[in-house]
Design a protein around this motif. Sequence first.
Motif, PDB file in Angstrom:
ATOM      1  N   UNK A  77     -14.620   0.486 -51.496  1.00  0.00           N
ATOM      2  CA  UNK A  77     -13.708   0.123 -52.582  1.00  0.00           C
ATOM      3  C   UNK A  77     -14.142  -1.141 -53.313  1.00  0.00           C
ATOM      4  N   UNK A  78     -14.803  -2.050 -52.597  1.00  0.00           N
ATOM      5  CA  UNK A  78     -15.151  -3.366 -53.138  1.00  0.00           C
ATOM      6  C   UNK A  78     -16.669  -3.534 -53.169  1.00  0.00           C
ATOM      7  N   UNK A  79     -17.189  -4.012 -54.282  1.00  0.00           N
ATOM      8  CA  UNK A  79     -18.619  -4.315 -54.400  1.00  0.00           C
ATOM      9  C   UNK A  79     -18.971  -5.512 -53.517  1.00  0.00           C
ATOM     10  N   UNK A  80     -20.271  -5.728 -53.293  1.00  0.00           N
ATOM     11  CA  UNK A  80     -20.715  -6.838 -52.449  1.00  0.00           C
ATOM     12  C   UNK A  80     -20.226  -8.185 -52.969  1.00  0.00           C
ATOM     13  N   UNK A  81     -20.158  -8.355 -54.278  1.00  0.00           N
ATOM     14  CA  UNK A  81     -19.740  -9.641 -54.842  1.00  0.00           C
ATOM     15  C   UNK A  81     -18.227  -9.776 -54.954  1.00  0.00           C
ATOM     16  N   UNK A  82     -17.470  -8.777 -54.498  1.00  0.00           N
ATOM     17  CA  UNK A  82     -16.021  -8.907 -54.409  1.00  0.00           C
ATOM     18  C   UNK A  82     -15.192  -8.181 -55.441  1.00  0.00           C
ATOM     19  N   UNK A  83     -15.795  -7.649 -56.494  1.00  0.00           N
ATOM     20  CA  UNK A  83     -14.999  -6.937 -57.501  1.00  0.00           C
ATOM     21  C   UNK A  83     -14.818  -5.473 -57.083  1.00  0.00           C
ATOM     22  N   UNK A  84     -13.685  -4.881 -57.427  1.00  0.00           N
ATOM     23  CA  UNK A  84     -13.444  -3.489 -57.046  1.00  0.00           C
ATOM     24  C   UNK A  84     -14.258  -2.515 -57.900  1.00  0.00           C
ATOM     25  N   UNK A  85     -14.613  -1.377 -57.317  1.00  0.00           N
ATOM     26  CA  UNK A  85     -15.283  -0.332 -58.080  1.00  0.00           C
ATOM     27  C   UNK A  85     -14.334   0.257 -59.113  1.00  0.00           C
ATOM     28  N   UNK A  86     -13.082   0.417 -58.738  1.00  0.00           N
ATOM     29  CA  UNK A  86     -12.063   0.920 -59.648  1.00  0.00           C
ATOM     30  C   UNK A  86     -10.873  -0.040 -59.573  1.00  0.00           C
ATOM     31  N   UNK A  87     -10.705  -0.905 -60.578  1.00  0.00           N
ATOM     32  CA  UNK A  87      -9.635  -1.912 -60.526  1.00  0.00           C
ATOM     33  C   UNK A  87      -8.227  -1.324 -60.411  1.00  0.00           C
ATOM     34  N   UNK A  88      -8.055  -0.052 -60.750  1.00  0.00           N
ATOM     35  CA  UNK A  88      -6.735   0.576 -60.667  1.00  0.00           C
ATOM     36  C   UNK A  88      -6.343   0.883 -59.218  1.00  0.00           C
ATOM     37  N   UNK A  89      -7.284   0.769 -58.300  1.00  0.00           N
ATOM     38  CA  UNK A  89      -7.025   1.075 -56.897  1.00  0.00           C
ATOM     39  C   UNK A  89      -7.064  -0.216 -56.107  1.00  0.00           C
ATOM     40  N   UNK A  90      -5.957  -0.565 -55.475  1.00  0.00           N
ATOM     41  CA  UNK A  90      -5.895  -1.771 -54.662  1.00  0.00           C
ATOM     42  C   UNK A  90      -6.124  -1.442 -53.197  1.00  0.00           C
TER      43      UNK A  90
END
Length: 99
Positions: free
Chosen positions: A78-91
């Motif tokens: 769900x989360x990229x290595x640098x911390x941002x989500x692949x899909x921001x709509x999914x928490x």
Amino acid sequence: MDGEQQSFKKWNIIYPIYINLKKSIAEGRQNSASKACENPTCIEIGDCCNHLKIPCAIEHDKACPRDFMQIGRVRFELIREHGSPYNPAIGSSSEPRHP
């Protein structure tokens, strides 16, 4: 083992039994019945991940520890290595949900 394969090993895992409406909590279901579906397959879970633009990999040769007859699992991230989500709509489950 190369870097890509090592990071793959850190991805989250979901077995179809975790979201199977036909299974009880004692049998391995890990969410409420209202959020489960009947007899999901690894392919269907993978299709959902692809639709949501979440990187995933289906492992057909793995078995669920609670039900070894249930073959297959899906690894996802769900989360990229640098911390941002692949899909921001999914928490994640640790984040508060906002309507």
